[in-house]
Design a protein around this motif. Sequence first.
Motif, PDB file in Angstrom:
ATOM      1  N   ASP A 258    -103.077 123.251   4.160  1.00  0.00           N
ATOM      2  CA  ASP A 258    -104.107 123.354   5.200  1.00  0.00           C
ATOM      3  C   ASP A 258    -103.648 122.698   6.500  1.00  0.00           C
ATOM      4  O   ASP A 258    -103.923 123.200   7.599  1.00  0.00           O
ATOM      5  CB  ASP A 258    -105.408 122.699   4.725  1.00  0.00           C
ATOM      6  N   SER A 259    -102.935 121.572   6.367  1.00  0.00           N
ATOM      7  CA  SER A 259    -102.522 120.825   7.562  1.00  0.00           C
ATOM      8  C   SER A 259    -101.512 121.593   8.401  1.00  0.00           C
ATOM      9  O   SER A 259    -101.341 121.301   9.582  1.00  0.00           O
ATOM     10  CB  SER A 259    -101.937 119.471   7.159  1.00  0.00           C
ATOM     11  N   THR A 260    -100.837 122.579   7.792  1.00  0.00           N
ATOM     12  CA  THR A 260     -99.842 123.353   8.539  1.00  0.00           C
ATOM     13  C   THR A 260    -100.492 124.386   9.452  1.00  0.00           C
ATOM     14  O   THR A 260     -99.828 124.941  10.338  1.00  0.00           O
ATOM     15  CB  THR A 260     -98.889 124.090   7.581  1.00  0.00           C
ATOM     16  N   GLY A 261    -101.771 124.680   9.221  1.00  0.00           N
ATOM     17  CA  GLY A 261    -102.440 125.729   9.974  1.00  0.00           C
ATOM     18  C   GLY A 261    -102.082 127.129   9.501  1.00  0.00           C
ATOM     19  O   GLY A 261    -102.445 128.118  10.139  1.00  0.00           O
ATOM     20  N   GLU A 262    -101.334 127.223   8.373  1.00  0.00           N
ATOM     21  CA  GLU A 262    -100.866 128.515   7.888  1.00  0.00           C
ATOM     22  C   GLU A 262    -101.432 128.873   6.514  1.00  0.00           C
ATOM     23  O   GLU A 262    -100.872 129.694   5.788  1.00  0.00           O
ATOM     24  CB  GLU A 262     -99.332 128.509   7.822  1.00  0.00           C
ATOM     25  N   ALA A 263    -102.564 128.276   6.156  1.00  0.00           N
ATOM     26  CA  ALA A 263    -103.123 128.503   4.825  1.00  0.00           C
ATOM     27  C   ALA A 263    -103.463 129.970   4.591  1.00  0.00           C
ATOM     28  O   ALA A 263    -103.297 130.489   3.483  1.00  0.00           O
ATOM     29  CB  ALA A 263    -104.369 127.636   4.620  1.00  0.00           C
ATOM     30  N   ASP A 264    -103.951 130.661   5.636  1.00  0.00           N
ATOM     31  CA  ASP A 264    -104.338 132.070   5.456  1.00  0.00           C
ATOM     32  C   ASP A 264    -103.154 132.931   5.047  1.00  0.00           C
ATOM     33  O   ASP A 264    -103.319 133.903   4.291  1.00  0.00           O
ATOM     34  CB  ASP A 264    -104.957 132.625   6.738  1.00  0.00           C
ATOM     35  N   VAL A 305    -104.089 133.656  -8.200  1.00  0.00           N
ATOM     36  CA  VAL A 305    -103.276 133.723  -6.992  1.00  0.00           C
ATOM     37  C   VAL A 305    -104.202 133.776  -5.788  1.00  0.00           C
ATOM     38  O   VAL A 305    -105.192 134.511  -5.789  1.00  0.00           O
ATOM     39  CB  VAL A 305    -102.299 134.926  -7.030  1.00  0.00           C
ATOM     40  N   ARG A 306    -103.887 132.970  -4.780  1.00  0.00           N
ATOM     41  CA  ARG A 306    -104.687 132.919  -3.547  1.00  0.00           C
ATOM     42  C   ARG A 306    -103.809 133.320  -2.370  1.00  0.00           C
ATOM     43  O   ARG A 306    -102.700 132.794  -2.209  1.00  0.00           O
ATOM     44  CB  ARG A 306    -105.235 131.500  -3.323  1.00  0.00           C
ATOM     45  N   TRP A 307    -104.305 134.219  -1.556  1.00  0.00           N
ATOM     46  CA  TRP A 307    -103.624 134.634  -0.329  1.00  0.00           C
ATOM     47  C   TRP A 307    -104.722 135.150   0.606  1.00  0.00           C
ATOM     48  O   TRP A 307    -105.004 136.337   0.649  1.00  0.00           O
ATOM     49  CB  TRP A 307    -102.602 135.719  -0.625  1.00  0.00           C
TER      50      TRP A 307
END
Length: 488
Positions: A258-264, A305-307
Motif C-alpha cells: 500500500d505504501s508504494t502507491g501501486e497496490a491496484d 489472488v488479489r489484483w
Amino acid sequence: MVIGLLAGSVVTDMPATSTSLPNIVVILADDLGWNSVGYHNREFQTPHIDSLVASGLNLNRFYVAPMCSPTRAGMMTGRYPIRFGCARSVIPPYRDFGLPTSEVTLPEMLATLGYENRGVFGKRHLGHRRAKWHPLARGFTHFHGHYNGAIDYFDLTRDGERDWHVGYDSSNETGYATDLIANAAADWIKQSAASDAPFFCYVPFNAPHSPFQAPSDAVERYGNLPEVRGRDGKNREIYKAMIGRMDEGIGRILQAIDSTGEADNTIVWFFSDNGGVGNLRDINKPLKGAKLTVFEGGIRVPACVRWPAKITAGQSTDTVCGYIDLLPTLVSTAGGEAARLSDMSIDGVDLTSVFAEPESLIESRPWFSYHGQSGPANEHMAVIDGGWKLVVNGPRLTDVKQLNDDTYQVRLFHLKRDLNETNDLSKHNLEIVKQLAGKLVDHRSLQPEDAVPPYGVGQAGFIPPPQWRLDPSAPDKLVGRYEAVDSK
C-alpha cells in the motif's frame, strides 16, 4: 544465468513498457490446513489473509502436491515435478539433490520480461548442498532466509548448524523466523518500488510447519494453552499462534505494498504448500486426509489472488487449478507466453480468463497428485478428471491389472457431489476406475530413474557444513560429508 538457460528459446513476447506491468507478490504458507484460516473457521484469527480473500478471488479448488518441495518445484517451473524427479519426496538436509538446472524457472522468465528486482524471502527447500541450486543461481536477484525445512524458529538452526542467509552469506541476524521473513520482504518491497521496473517478490514462510514454536505473546493472543492437556492439544494451540503471527507478517507485507502507491496494479497470490499435518485435530476439516496423503485434505488448500486493477473483489471460483498454473499465469500477466520461453512442455495453464470471469471454466484437464516418500512399496496417487477422483495407495503402479491385487487400496469419488470424499464408488464403477487408473500409470511412468530417493535414504552419518555455507565460486562443489556409521 538467465541468458544461458533461455538461449535456445524464442523470446518474442517482450512487453512494450515495463511501467504498465503488474508487480507480483506470491505468499506461500507451510502446512496450513484447510480449516486453519479465519474465513473457513473463526477459531483461527487471520484477518489479513481473510482480507485478501475478500478483496480478491477465492480459489476454492486450488490444488498442490501433498508435501513441500514438489509444490515449490512445480510452482517454479509450471511443470509436474514428477517430470524432473522432484515429486517422490521432499529434499531433506542430507540429500544431494536439487531442482535440475535444465529447468527454466519463473524468475528467469520474468527477468526476460522486464522484472529487474526478483527477491525471495524465507524457506527455499529446493536443493542446498551445491551452489548451483541457490536462488541467486536460479533467477532471483536477492535471497534472505533459510535453505532447509523445519528450522528452529528462534535459533535459526537445522541439524545443529545455523541456517540463515542473505544472498550466499551466512547472517547473524536474530529474532523469530516468521517475523524476520515478513520484515525483510516488506522492506525490500518498499525499496524495489522506487525502481521504474516492476518487481517479483516470493515469500515462502516456514510457518506453521513444525517444530511447533511461537513467541509467548503470540501464544497468549491466539492460543488457549491453559485449557488443553496433552502434547497434541498444546501443539494445536501453538499452531494457532504460529498462524496468527504469520498473518501479522502478511499484514506488514500488505502495508508495504500500500505504501508504494501501486497496490491496484500489484498481484498478491496466497496459498499453502500442502494441507495440514494429520496429528493436529480438525485442522483440515471437513476435508478427508492430511499432508502426505492425496485425499483432499492433503492437496486442496486455502488460496486466493488479489489484483484490484483486473480482478473484481469478493468473487470465488470452483475451477480446478493449482500450483503448476502460477508460472504460465504470471508470465502471461507480464506480457509473455511460458511455452515460448522454455523448451520444456508446460503442464500448467494460464488462469487470466478465470480472473476476468471466475465462473468460466478453462479447458478440462486431468489433475494429478503423487508421492512415494517412503519408497516404491508404498506410493500414493490420485487423478481428478471429468468430475471423478480416483485414489490409489499401494506399491508402484505399472499396469491397471495390478489393481486386482488386494495389496492396493482403491477409492473412487464423484467430487461434483462429494467434495469431502465420504462415499467410495469404486466397486460400482469399474470401467471408470480402469480408465482413470490408466492415466495414473502413464503419469507415474514420467518419473526418471535419477529422481530424488525416498526420504530416509542416506541419512546415517551425515555431517552438515558449518552454517550451511555454499561457495558460489564453485557452483557444483558438494558441501557436507558423511562419517562411517557402525551398522551394529
